[in-house]
Design an enzyme around this catalytic site. Structure first.
Site, mmCIF file in Angstrom:
data_model
loop_
_atom_site.group_PDB
_atom_site.id
_atom_site.type_symbol
_atom_site.label_atom_id
_atom_site.label_comp_id
_atom_site.label_asym_id
_atom_site.label_seq_id
_atom_site.Cartn_x
_atom_site.Cartn_y
_atom_site.Cartn_z
ATOM 1 N N ASP A 34 0.847 -1.212 0.000
ATOM 2 C CA ASP A 34 0.000 0.000 0.000
ATOM 3 C C ASP A 34 0.881 1.260 0.000
ATOM 4 O O ASP A 34 0.699 2.181 -0.816
ATOM 5 C CB ASP A 34 -0.892 -0.056 1.254
ATOM 6 C CG ASP A 34 -2.059 0.923 1.221
ATOM 7 O OD1 ASP A 34 -2.265 1.565 0.181
ATOM 8 O OD2 ASP A 34 -2.758 1.017 2.250
ATOM 9 N N THR A 118 -1.120 -11.288 3.278
ATOM 10 C CA THR A 118 -0.086 -12.201 3.797
ATOM 11 C C THR A 118 1.086 -11.483 4.458
ATOM 12 O O THR A 118 2.037 -12.128 4.903
ATOM 13 C CB THR A 118 0.483 -13.104 2.683
ATOM 14 O OG1 THR A 118 1.187 -12.288 1.729
ATOM 15 C CG2 THR A 118 -0.611 -13.878 1.983
HETATM 16 N N1 AR6 Z 1 5.199 -5.239 -4.647
HETATM 17 C C1 AR6 Z 1 4.603 -6.446 -4.510
HETATM 18 N N2 AR6 Z 1 4.352 -7.033 -3.327
HETATM 19 C C2 AR6 Z 1 4.746 -6.357 -2.220
HETATM 20 C C3 AR6 Z 1 5.377 -5.092 -2.263
HETATM 21 C C4 AR6 Z 1 5.589 -4.528 -3.558
HETATM 22 N N3 AR6 Z 1 6.163 -3.326 -3.713
HETATM 23 N N4 AR6 Z 1 5.629 -4.690 -0.976
HETATM 24 C C5 AR6 Z 1 5.186 -5.667 -0.172
HETATM 25 N N5 AR6 Z 1 4.662 -6.681 -0.907
HETATM 26 P P1 AR6 Z 1 1.150 -6.139 3.003
HETATM 27 P P2 AR6 Z 1 -1.517 -6.942 3.986
HETATM 28 C C6 AR6 Z 1 4.035 -7.956 -0.460
HETATM 29 O O1 AR6 Z 1 1.721 -6.113 4.366
HETATM 30 O O2 AR6 Z 1 -0.934 -8.125 4.679
HETATM 31 C C7 AR6 Z 1 -0.821 -1.884 4.934
HETATM 32 O O3 AR6 Z 1 -0.389 -1.037 5.973
HETATM 33 C C8 AR6 Z 1 4.320 -8.455 0.938
HETATM 34 O O4 AR6 Z 1 5.593 -9.111 0.994
HETATM 35 O O5 AR6 Z 1 1.517 -5.052 2.054
HETATM 36 O O6 AR6 Z 1 -2.756 -7.129 3.162
HETATM 37 C C9 AR6 Z 1 -2.265 -1.598 4.527
HETATM 38 O O7 AR6 Z 1 -2.564 -0.220 4.596
HETATM 39 C C10 AR6 Z 1 3.178 -9.435 1.120
HETATM 40 O O8 AR6 Z 1 3.495 -10.676 0.463
HETATM 41 O O9 AR6 Z 1 -0.474 -6.184 3.009
HETATM 42 C C11 AR6 Z 1 -3.025 -2.390 5.550
HETATM 43 O O10 AR6 Z 1 -3.135 -1.693 6.776
HETATM 44 C C12 AR6 Z 1 2.023 -8.780 0.358
HETATM 45 O O11 AR6 Z 1 2.630 -7.769 -0.453
HETATM 46 C C13 AR6 Z 1 -2.173 -3.622 5.751
HETATM 47 O O12 AR6 Z 1 -0.834 -3.217 5.412
HETATM 48 C C14 AR6 Z 1 0.962 -8.129 1.239
HETATM 49 O O13 AR6 Z 1 1.586 -7.545 2.391
HETATM 50 C C15 AR6 Z 1 -2.567 -4.730 4.813
HETATM 51 O O14 AR6 Z 1 -1.806 -5.863 5.118
#
Ligand code: AR6
Length: 168
Positions: A34, A118
């Site tokens: 995000d 995740t």
């Molecule tokens: N490109 C692709 N995947 C990514 C990137 C990127 N640039 N950066 C991280 N990931 P998360 P959630 C992966 O934590 O669990 C936020 O604060 C990461 O390794 O981004 O749905 C939101 O505002 C993981 O595999 O999202 C919410 O409050 C995946 O993206 C909360 O985090 C999702 O990790 C949502 O948590």
């Protein structure tokens, strides 16, 4: 025939019609993917998100991609993992289903998903990947989408998706 592909790297760099964001209910930004999407898209993205009035868990809402190479961002809100008995699986499936519906609505031919929920939300990655692939496959025929990219940020996630797609 639509393709399901795996890409290891940063979703903000992908030249696709839509990327999906792993957002929270406020849609006002956060950490993880995000944060990366908001930084890469520029301030206009936050202004567009402010007009959306938040989003329920399991749902998704669309904005333009602004400075991103992607034309659209679909902001999906995954569930926080609470042990698996609070409807987490259905809510996560909802993120993928609603994103595929938005792809159809906005005539997207290509879409990239991160591994929603995740990271900071601690959904078990193998269980999440299974839901992602199953739900996307289910909604692909009606969507008009020709290419789906599962964008994996780390090696563990990539290996899980490879095993799932290779044994399909
Ligand atoms: N490109 C692709 N995947 C990514 C990137 C990127 N640039 N950066 C991280 N990931 P998360 P959630 C992966 O934590 O669990 C936020 O604060 C990461 O390794 O981004 O749905 C939101 O505002 C993981 O595999 O999202 C919410 O409050 C995946 O993206 C909360 O985090 C999702 O990790 C949502 O948590």
């Amino acid at each position: 025939m639509a393709e399901l592909l795996i890409h290891r790297g940063d979703i903000t760099k992908l030249h696709v019609d839509a990327i999906v964001n792993a957002a929270n209910q406020s849609l006002l930004g956060g950490g993880g993917v995000d944060g990366a999407i908001h930084r890469a898209a520029g301030k206009e993205l936050l202004a567009a998100c402010e007009l959306l009035g938040g989003c329920a868990t399991g749902d998704a809402k669309a904005t333009p991609g602004f400075k991103l190479p992607a034309k659209w961002v679909f902001h999906a809100v995954g569930p926080r993992w609470k042990g698996g008995t609070k409807g987490e699986d259905d809510l996560l499936a909802g993120c993928y289903r609603r994103s595929m519906q938005l792809a159809r609505k906005h005539a997207c031919k290509s879409i990239a998903f991160p591994a929603i929920a995740t990271g900071i939300y601690h959904f078990p990655p193998d269980r999440a990947a299974h839901i992602a692939v199953t739900t996307v496959r289910e909604h692909l025929p009606d969507s008009g989408v020709e290419q789906v990219i599962f964008c994996c940020w780390n090696e563990e996630t990539e290996q899980i998706y490879r095993a799932l797609l290779d044994h399909a």
